[in-house]
Design a protein around this motif. Structure first.
Motif, PDB file in Angstrom:
ATOM      1  N   GLY A   1      17.587  -5.497   8.256  1.00  0.00           N
ATOM      2  CA  GLY A   1      18.854  -5.256   8.565  1.00  0.00           C
ATOM      3  C   GLY A   1      19.387  -4.584   9.850  1.00  0.00           C
ATOM      4  O   GLY A   1      20.365  -4.690  10.407  1.00  0.00           O
ATOM      5  N   SER A   2      18.323  -3.826  10.421  1.00  0.00           N
ATOM      6  CA  SER A   2      18.789  -3.177  11.532  1.00  0.00           C
ATOM      7  C   SER A   2      18.718  -3.983  12.664  1.00  0.00           C
ATOM      8  O   SER A   2      19.661  -3.969  13.420  1.00  0.00           O
ATOM      9  CB  SER A   2      17.660  -2.060  11.952  1.00  0.00           C
ATOM     10  OG  SER A   2      17.711  -1.022  10.831  1.00  0.00           O
ATOM     11  N   VAL A   3      17.868  -5.099  12.707  1.00  0.00           N
ATOM     12  CA  VAL A   3      17.762  -6.192  13.629  1.00  0.00           C
ATOM     13  C   VAL A   3      19.065  -6.803  13.545  1.00  0.00           C
ATOM     14  O   VAL A   3      19.719  -7.289  14.672  1.00  0.00           O
ATOM     15  CB  VAL A   3      16.522  -7.060  13.274  1.00  0.00           C
ATOM     16  CG1 VAL A   3      16.607  -8.416  14.048  1.00  0.00           C
ATOM     17  CG2 VAL A   3      15.126  -6.328  13.590  1.00  0.00           C
TER      18      VAL A   3
ATOM     19  N   LEU B   1       0.779  -1.135   0.024  1.00  0.00           N
ATOM     20  CA  LEU B   1       0.043  -0.047  -0.152  1.00  0.00           C
ATOM     21  C   LEU B   1       0.838   1.265   0.012  1.00  0.00           C
ATOM     22  O   LEU B   1       0.702   2.240  -0.267  1.00  0.00           O
ATOM     23  CB  LEU B   1      -0.884  -0.012   1.205  1.00  0.00           C
ATOM     24  CG  LEU B   1      -1.727  -1.168   1.203  1.00  0.00           C
ATOM     25  CD1 LEU B   1      -2.710  -1.084   2.627  1.00  0.00           C
ATOM     26  CD2 LEU B   1      -2.843  -1.069  -0.029  1.00  0.00           C
ATOM     27  N   ALA B   2       2.235   1.094   0.660  1.00  0.00           N
ATOM     28  CA  ALA B   2       3.083   2.144   0.715  1.00  0.00           C
ATOM     29  C   ALA B   2       4.458   1.896   0.472  1.00  0.00           C
ATOM     30  O   ALA B   2       4.818   0.845   1.171  1.00  0.00           O
ATOM     31  CB  ALA B   2       2.761   3.126   1.898  1.00  0.00           C
ATOM     32  N   THR B   3       5.172   2.287  -0.474  1.00  0.00           N
ATOM     33  CA  THR B   3       6.548   2.161  -0.520  1.00  0.00           C
ATOM     34  C   THR B   3       7.460   3.031   0.355  1.00  0.00           C
ATOM     35  O   THR B   3       7.603   4.153   0.119  1.00  0.00           O
ATOM     36  CB  THR B   3       7.065   1.987  -2.118  1.00  0.00           C
ATOM     37  OG1 THR B   3       6.133   1.267  -2.841  1.00  0.00           O
ATOM     38  CG2 THR B   3       8.481   1.795  -2.254  1.00  0.00           C
ATOM     39  N   THR B   4       7.736   2.596   1.409  1.00  0.00           N
ATOM     40  CA  THR B   4       8.501   3.433   2.198  1.00  0.00           C
ATOM     41  C   THR B   4      10.153   3.145   2.471  1.00  0.00           C
ATOM     42  O   THR B   4      10.718   1.906   2.037  1.00  0.00           O
ATOM     43  CB  THR B   4       7.831   3.137   3.657  1.00  0.00           C
ATOM     44  OG1 THR B   4       8.049   1.890   4.248  1.00  0.00           O
ATOM     45  CG2 THR B   4       6.489   3.613   3.803  1.00  0.00           C
ATOM     46  N   ASN B   5      10.676   3.980   3.195  1.00  0.00           N
ATOM     47  CA  ASN B   5      12.181   3.772   3.078  1.00  0.00           C
ATOM     48  C   ASN B   5      12.501   4.258   4.416  1.00  0.00           C
ATOM     49  O   ASN B   5      12.195   5.138   5.053  1.00  0.00           O
ATOM     50  CB  ASN B   5      12.983   4.857   2.024  1.00  0.00           C
ATOM     51  CG  ASN B   5      14.463   4.684   1.810  1.00  0.00           C
ATOM     52  OD1 ASN B   5      14.934   4.768   3.034  1.00  0.00           O
ATOM     53  ND2 ASN B   5      14.769   3.954   0.938  1.00  0.00           N
ATOM     54  N   ALA B   6      13.556   3.346   4.799  1.00  0.00           N
ATOM     55  CA  ALA B   6      13.914   3.737   6.586  1.00  0.00           C
ATOM     56  C   ALA B   6      14.411   5.267   6.713  1.00  0.00           C
ATOM     57  O   ALA B   6      14.357   5.605   7.759  1.00  0.00           O
ATOM     58  CB  ALA B   6      15.059   2.477   7.089  1.00  0.00           C
TER      59      ALA B   6
END
Length: 906
Positions: A127-129, A42-47
């Motif tokens: 990746g952050s995990v 529904l939304a392409t988000t970026n960190a």
């Protein structure tokens, strides 16, 4: 399949040879990378780039806000499923406010990414995990990651992550098993369930629900066996949760064990609406429609309010039983409940119910009144139009559907619209739809292939149907039935029977996708549709033994009580000359519909028993007045007029004809006029029959009526009326051979050879060819066919010798050949020889030579039996002391002890 748990042993399940890794048991790898078909994010988000947020940002400044307030707001948003806003806050708190995520924050943000099906953003969080070391140290974070990848369809990442987990708890296994079910890896899901127990993790109610789903989709004996083990384990651990019981009920229903589903339902009292919906759906899906309606009443009595799922399950039962009044009651209930009015699934079920009850206009009103029309509703309306013969309306609706942005057809749409393409005259180039289907990418879909096979067979291109059938992968029962129907439609009855034998030797794959070569294989067994399709082939060929064999099969497989099978059996026995068995089947039918009554009335008519047919007609009227379900229709009157015609019941037939509109509300059609013309003409009342034709409404098709009158002129040698009838017919149908042949035969019988030759010359000039006389008889597993003067049969020499010997015996008994039946201008001796070569005599001789003494001979012929053969059969039956049953194009003749059942009135 069998295997054993190491410890503890909660359930026995299949154990395949999968690799095992240390220190923990490793799940088997999937057969291939497979992405689940899920909606796009529904939304392409970026960190690093927050999504657009509709609400205002928090009031406090970034410098003055405490970490606790950030975390509190973030968790509040995720709990309210405000995932976009939660992700925006997460990005601000981690990038600007400098708050480091931990094993409490990571599960919340991963939940948001999962809720939005945003796999890319989820991978960034992963990746952050990994960088912060929470992928191994926190089982909660790892479980949430599993859920993310499972929900977003990345099966390989699910396996990798699960294998690397140093610690797995109950949630880990449940998430893994649920993901495997989502990927339709049913056997792997059950294997994971087994491994879960072998590692000492106790399955929960959620585990049992997933295991039950896997068993139901595995199907077959193995699915049922493992499903029972899951059920047994739930009883041992005393799992009484409602949703566990509901899943077990659904499992048994899908496996075809509706009795077990009902038993689970009845043994526990803690039922909810889902429980009732599940048992009602179980009855409906397994064809127990009355039980579905009965449980709806019980549900209401116990104080539960039916919802959209209840109504969607009950309406198909009303549809199949054609209980229009009950369906209308359900519609009224829907209108009184606002939450159901705009339910597209409920609207689809309503449309289907109305259309199946032949109330297409009502179904169309429901469709027009539904604001949110999903694809299922369009498909229901398309199928409803096609099922009721509104082919042009269906094609126009399909055209309207294709103009709606964002609405695309699926294979069900195409399978629903194809019958309209077949039957709509305005859609002339029917094969172009095949190219359109290929462009859509549906050419390999089984349901579309079945519909395409039906299309080609109905336009006479049976070889194309055969090709489509031959290249199909994983043919199901519908595929076989469609091909058998195609053969019957095209007149290839022997091929239909042969294909049914092949069908019983075939297998199909269930519980797995067709691409899996090692899928569970089970035999395909003919169902009621198969039998009602192939039995008319037995009737057409007169294959009495094969018909009895099919009847026995229907009894062994509990199909004989089906009203369609029962009606087809009545028709088969009647057309094979066994009227008493037809009546016995009819009397034993638990339910009878209009077709059942029409078939038995026509059966008595074909056998010249008009009095009994009229008694059945009166019984039908009385039965209909009691229950209001069965009333005479146009076909009923065609059957009763034919019965009166073959029995010489002129007054009774005439009286019914003039009363049918007043007493029964049925307007006489062209076919009814043709039947009454035959009734009058057969009785010698040719002038009245002629006047009746002239009294027909001008727009009526008079071909049938003129044909009946011409046939009557042949019987009563009326040359004048024959010429009038034939001239009218030749104007209407200039290329139909029977009109010329009948007129030529009438001239020949009257000794008008010159006129007869002129008619035959006219036929030749127009390229019209006469259909040769053909008779056939069943012997063993074969149908032996004979043409007039045939010498191609292996036993021809023996047959003609036997006929010559019979002829000598017949002459000693008083038989005199009726050479007027030979319509060639040759000498008398040649005429006698020609009579001996008539196809029905060859077939009778074959039966007498190859069957034991005293057995009945059953012969069918494609034309009317001539006068001489009729007389000869009476003598033969007396000499050989056998009953000889001959079915010609008009009726049955039962020859026994030198007499015929028709009483020479035919």
């Amino acid at each position: 399949m069998s295997s054993y748990w190491t410890s503890p042993p909660p359930i026995l399940l299949s154990q395949a040879n999968f690799p095992v890794s240390s220190p923990q048991t490793q799940l088997p790898k999937p057969p291939s990378k497979k992405q689940a078909h899920l909606p796009p994010p529904l939304a392409t988000t970026n960190a690093l780039s927050p999504p657009a947020i509709s609400e205002n940002p928090p009031e406090p400044t970034l410098q003055t806000r405490s970490p606790t307030s950030w975390i509190k707001e973030f968790r509040s948003l995720t709990q309210k499923n405000s995932f976009k806003e939660a992700i925006s806050v997460y990005i601000q708190m981690t990038t600007t406010a400098g708050i480091r995520p931990d094993n409490f924050i990571f599960p919340a943000v991963l939940k948001a990414a999962t809720g939005l099906h945003d796999l890319n953003f989820g991978k960034q969080i992963h990746g952050s995990v990994f960088k912060l070391g929470y992928d191994y140290s926190s089982v909660t974070v790892a479980n949430t990651l599993l859920h993310l990848y499972g929900s977003c369809g990345d099966v390989l990442e699910v396996f990798k992550l699960f294998d690397r987990m140093p610690e797995r708890d109950q949630v880990s296994w449940n998430t893994m098993i649920n993901a495997l079910c989502k990927f339709e890896e049913w056997e792997l899901a059950l294997e994971a369930f087994r491994l879960m127990g072998s590692e000492g993790t106790v399955p929960s109610s959620f585990t049992l629900v997933s295991a039950a789903i896997a068993c139901s989709n595995l199907g077959g004996r193995d699915g049922l066996k493992l499903g029972k083990q899951v059920h047994g384990y739930s009883l041992r651990v005393n799992d009484c949760k409602t949703f566990t019981k509901n899943s077990l009920m659904a499992m048994y229903a899908k496996l075809g064990r509706v009795g077990d589903s009902k038993a689970v339902f009845e043994v526990y009292a803690n039922r909810d609406v889902v429980s009732w919906n599940t048992i009602i759906s179980a009855f409906q899906q397994n064809g127990q429609f009355y039980e579905a309606l009965e449980h709806l009443n019980l549900m209401i009595i116990e104080g539960f309010k039916p919802d959209g799922m209840t109504i969607s399950s009950v309406l198909p039962a009303c549809s199949h039983l054609e209980l229009l009044d009950v369906g209308k009651e359900m519609h009224a209930y829907i209108l009184r409940n606002e939450d159901l009015i705009e339910n597209s699934y409920v609207a689809s079920a309503l449309v289907d119910m109305y259309c199946n009850c032949k109330q297409v206009e009502s179904g169309s009103r429901v469709f027009d009144g539904t604001v949110e029309r999903r694809l299922g509703l369009w498909n229901a309306m398309l199928a409803g139009y096609a099922r009721n013969g509104f082919y042009e309306s269906a094609l126009m609706l399909f055209k309207d559907m294709m103009e709606i942005p964002g609405l695309f057809p699926n294979p069900t749409t195409i399978a629903s619209v194809l019958p309209s393409c077949v039957h709509c005259e305005a859609f002339s180039n029917k094969e172009v739809i095949h190219g359109y289907i290929m462009k859509l990418g549906f050419a390999g879909d089984k349901y579309v292939q079945n519909a395409m096979m039906d299309l080609y067979s109905r336009i006479g291109k049976i070889t194309v149907s055969e090709y489509l059938f031959s290249i199909m992968e994983g043919r199901d029962i519908v595929s076989w039935n469609t091909m058998i129907t195609g053969y019957v439609v095209c007149g290839y009855h022997e091929k239909a029977l042969c294909l049914m034998r092949q069908m019983q030797e075939a297998e199909t794959s269930i519980g797995r996708k067709d691409k899996y070569e090692d899928g569970l294989r089970v035999p395909i067994t003919p169902n009621s549709i198969t039998l009602m399709t192939v039995l008319p082939g037995c009737a057409a060929l007169g294959t009495f033994a094969k018909g009895k064999e099919i009847h026995a099969y229907s009894i062994r497989n509990a199909l004989a009580s089906d009203v369609t099978v029962g009606s087809a059996l009545v028709d088969m026995y009647a057309k094979c000359g066994c009227l008493y068995l037809a009546r016995r089947v009819f009397d034993g039918m638990p339910t009878r519909n209009l077709i059942s009554w029409n078939v038995i009335i026509m059966a008595y008519g074909m056998h010249g028993k008009g009095k009994e047919a009229l008694e059945l007609f009166n019984a039908m009227v009385i039965d209909g007045s009691r229950n209001g379900e069965v009333k005479p229709n146009e076909v009923t009157f065609i059957g009763i007029f034919a019965a009166c015609s073959h029995s010489g019941m002129v007054d009774e037939g005439r009286q019914l004809f003039y009363k049918m509109k007043e007493d029964y509300g049925i307007e006489p059609t062209a076919d009814h006029y043709a039947c009454v013309v035959d009734l009058l003409g057969r009785a010698g009342q040719l002038d009245e029959a002629h006047q009746l034709i002239h009294s027909m409404p001008p727009h009526y098709d008079k071909i049938g009526a003129w044909s009946s009158l011409l046939g009557a002129c042949r019987v009563h040698q009326n040359v004048e009326l024959a010429e009038i009838s034939a001239n009218n017919l030749i104007q209407l149908e200039p290329v139909v051979a029977s009109h010329y042949v009948l007129l030529s035969n009438i001239y020949s019988s009257a000794g008008l050879w010159e006129k007869a030759n002129k008619v035959r010359k006219n036929m030749k000039e127009k390229g019209v060819r006469k259909e040769p006389g053909c008779s056939w008889i069943e012997y063993g597993d074969e149908v032996h066919k004979f043409l007039a003067g045939d010498s191609s049969h292996p036993q021809s020499e023996q047959l003609y010798g036997f006929i010559d010997d019979l002829l000598d015996k017949m002459k000693k008994e008083g038989y005199k050949p009726d050479t007027s039946c030979v319509l060639h201008n040759v000498d008398e001796e040649e005429k006698e020889n020609l009579l001996c070569g008539h196809s029905e005599r060859l077939a009778i001789a074959f039966g007498l030579l190859n069957t034991p003494p005293r057995t009945t001979i059953r012969v069918a012929k494609n034309l009317r039996v001539c006068n001489d053969c009729h007389a000869a059969c009476k003598f033969i039956s007396k000499i050989v002391e056998r009953e000889i049953i001959v079915r010609d194009v008009r009726r049955f003749h039962h020859f026994k002890d030198g007499a015929c059942s028709c009483g020479d009135y035919w």
